[in-house]
Write an enzyme that holds these catalytic residues in place. Structure first.
Site, PDB file in Angstrom:
ATOM      1  N   LYS A  13      15.544  72.772  44.644  1.00  0.00           N
ATOM      2  CA  LYS A  13      15.292  71.338  44.513  1.00  0.00           C
ATOM      3  C   LYS A  13      14.744  70.734  45.808  1.00  0.00           C
ATOM      4  O   LYS A  13      13.872  69.867  45.771  1.00  0.00           O
ATOM      5  CB  LYS A  13      16.585  70.621  44.090  1.00  0.00           C
ATOM      6  CG  LYS A  13      16.369  69.188  43.665  1.00  0.00           C
ATOM      7  CD  LYS A  13      17.645  68.558  43.136  1.00  0.00           C
ATOM      8  CE  LYS A  13      18.648  68.401  44.255  1.00  0.00           C
ATOM      9  NZ  LYS A  13      19.627  67.328  43.999  1.00  0.00           N
ATOM     10  N   ARG A  88      25.179  59.684  39.476  1.00  0.00           N
ATOM     11  CA  ARG A  88      26.011  60.847  39.208  1.00  0.00           C
ATOM     12  C   ARG A  88      26.724  60.737  37.861  1.00  0.00           C
ATOM     13  O   ARG A  88      27.324  61.695  37.396  1.00  0.00           O
ATOM     14  CB  ARG A  88      27.081  61.014  40.292  1.00  0.00           C
ATOM     15  CG  ARG A  88      26.557  61.540  41.585  1.00  0.00           C
ATOM     16  CD  ARG A  88      27.601  62.385  42.302  1.00  0.00           C
ATOM     17  NE  ARG A  88      27.104  62.843  43.589  1.00  0.00           N
ATOM     18  CZ  ARG A  88      26.378  63.940  43.746  1.00  0.00           C
ATOM     19  NH1 ARG A  88      26.078  64.691  42.707  1.00  0.00           N
ATOM     20  NH2 ARG A  88      25.963  64.284  44.938  1.00  0.00           N
ATOM     21  N   ARG A 127      22.535  86.765  48.611  1.00  0.00           N
ATOM     22  CA  ARG A 127      21.951  86.217  49.836  1.00  0.00           C
ATOM     23  C   ARG A 127      22.671  86.774  51.079  1.00  0.00           C
ATOM     24  O   ARG A 127      23.899  86.862  51.106  1.00  0.00           O
ATOM     25  CB  ARG A 127      22.077  84.694  49.795  1.00  0.00           C
ATOM     26  CG  ARG A 127      21.363  83.986  50.910  1.00  0.00           C
ATOM     27  CD  ARG A 127      21.159  82.526  50.608  1.00  0.00           C
ATOM     28  NE  ARG A 127      22.178  81.987  49.699  1.00  0.00           N
ATOM     29  CZ  ARG A 127      22.051  80.860  49.032  1.00  0.00           C
ATOM     30  NH1 ARG A 127      21.000  80.133  49.170  1.00  0.00           N
ATOM     31  NH2 ARG A 127      23.007  80.428  48.222  1.00  0.00           N
ATOM     32  N   ARG A 160      27.587  84.351  53.440  1.00  0.00           N
ATOM     33  CA  ARG A 160      28.369  83.120  53.623  1.00  0.00           C
ATOM     34  C   ARG A 160      29.594  83.157  52.730  1.00  0.00           C
ATOM     35  O   ARG A 160      29.524  83.597  51.581  1.00  0.00           O
ATOM     36  CB  ARG A 160      27.521  81.904  53.250  1.00  0.00           C
ATOM     37  CG  ARG A 160      26.849  81.259  54.454  1.00  0.00           C
ATOM     38  CD  ARG A 160      25.959  80.107  54.066  1.00  0.00           C
ATOM     39  NE  ARG A 160      26.453  79.377  52.901  1.00  0.00           N
ATOM     40  CZ  ARG A 160      25.743  78.456  52.247  1.00  0.00           C
ATOM     41  NH1 ARG A 160      24.527  78.178  52.651  1.00  0.00           N
ATOM     42  NH2 ARG A 160      26.240  77.819  51.218  1.00  0.00           N
ATOM     43  N   ARG A 171      30.614  75.736  41.557  1.00  0.00           N
ATOM     44  CA  ARG A 171      29.726  74.701  42.077  1.00  0.00           C
ATOM     45  C   ARG A 171      28.667  74.323  41.028  1.00  0.00           C
ATOM     46  O   ARG A 171      28.365  73.153  40.812  1.00  0.00           O
ATOM     47  CB  ARG A 171      29.052  75.255  43.335  1.00  0.00           C
ATOM     48  CG  ARG A 171      28.441  74.230  44.253  1.00  0.00           C
ATOM     49  CD  ARG A 171      28.293  74.799  45.668  1.00  0.00           C
ATOM     50  NE  ARG A 171      27.353  75.901  45.748  1.00  0.00           N
ATOM     51  CZ  ARG A 171      27.433  76.905  46.640  1.00  0.00           C
ATOM     52  NH1 ARG A 171      28.419  76.939  47.495  1.00  0.00           N
ATOM     53  NH2 ARG A 171      26.533  77.865  46.645  1.00  0.00           N
TER      54      ARG A 171
END
Ligand SMILES: [Zn+2]
Length: 214
Positions: A13, A88, A127, A160, A171
């Protein structure tokens, strides 16, 4: 061009946001930036927002909407804006509609970038980040020559802590739960452009331009 940008975490995004604001010459407005600026400048709304944040509470919808309304009434938003991270929920969306209608305008488009949850989880879980130079790699899509070692500086790579499957999945689910009613709300107005985010970055942007118009 008055638009809202929606997209799950990890869907690229940020890149598309940068492309959009450049092409359409409109400001990128995120509630995080508005809060930080108002708090820094010590405005009345900023002071109120800070009280909630200092207590670890969510800033109430009314206050958030007030801050957004104040921001989009500024001169640089005369020809439009791109909202990111707002609204939201339906209450905020209704407030925004009310504000815009009183100002004699309305939203043009909701750009809704969609990527399957399983794809997003795979992207995040694979990642790897270099501890030393910050370069990012992916075990599958962008692997290093030597496993676990940075191509650029030779330091060790790490994952991470919040790039594990459970955290990423949670998430994304939070995002989906929050966004679904909003998309429904704007679908009733016929202004949602669903964009397939699982394509090359350039193709995603080309689809966005198709939806928004030149
Ligand atoms: Zn490195």
């Amino acid at each position: 061009m008055r638009i809202i940008l929606l997209g799950p975490p990890g869907a690229g995004k940020g890149t598309q946001a940068a492309n959009i604001v450049e092409k359409y010459a409109i400001p990128h407005i995120s509630t995080g930036d508005i809060f930080r600026k108002n708090i820094k400048e010590g405005t009345e709304l900023g002071k109120k927002a800070k009280e909630y944040m200092d207590q670890g509470l969510l800033v109430p919808d009314e206050l958030t909407c007030g801050l957004v309304a104040d921001r989009i009434s500024q001169d640089d938003c005369k020809n439009g804006f791109m909202l990111d991270g707002f609204p939201r929920n339906i209450a905020q969306a209704e407030q925004l509609d009310k504000y815009l209608s009183e100002a004699g305008t309305k939203l043009d488009k909701i750009v809704n970038i969609e990527v399957d949850k399983s794809i997003l989880v795979g992207r995040a879980v694979g990642r790897r980040i270099c501890k030393s130079c910050g370069a990012t790699f992916h075990v599958e899509f962008n692997p290093t020559k030597v496993e676990g070692i940075c191509d650029k500086c030779g330091a060790e790579l790490h994952q991470r802590a919040d790039d594990n499957e459970e955290t990423v999945s949670k998430r994304i689910q939070v995002y989906l739960d929050e966004t679904k009613p909003l998309v429904g709300y704007y679908n009733k107005q016929g202004i949602v452009a669903d964009i397939n985010g699982d394509q090359a970055i350039e193709k995603v942007f080309a689809d966005i331009v198709d939806a928004l118009g030149e």
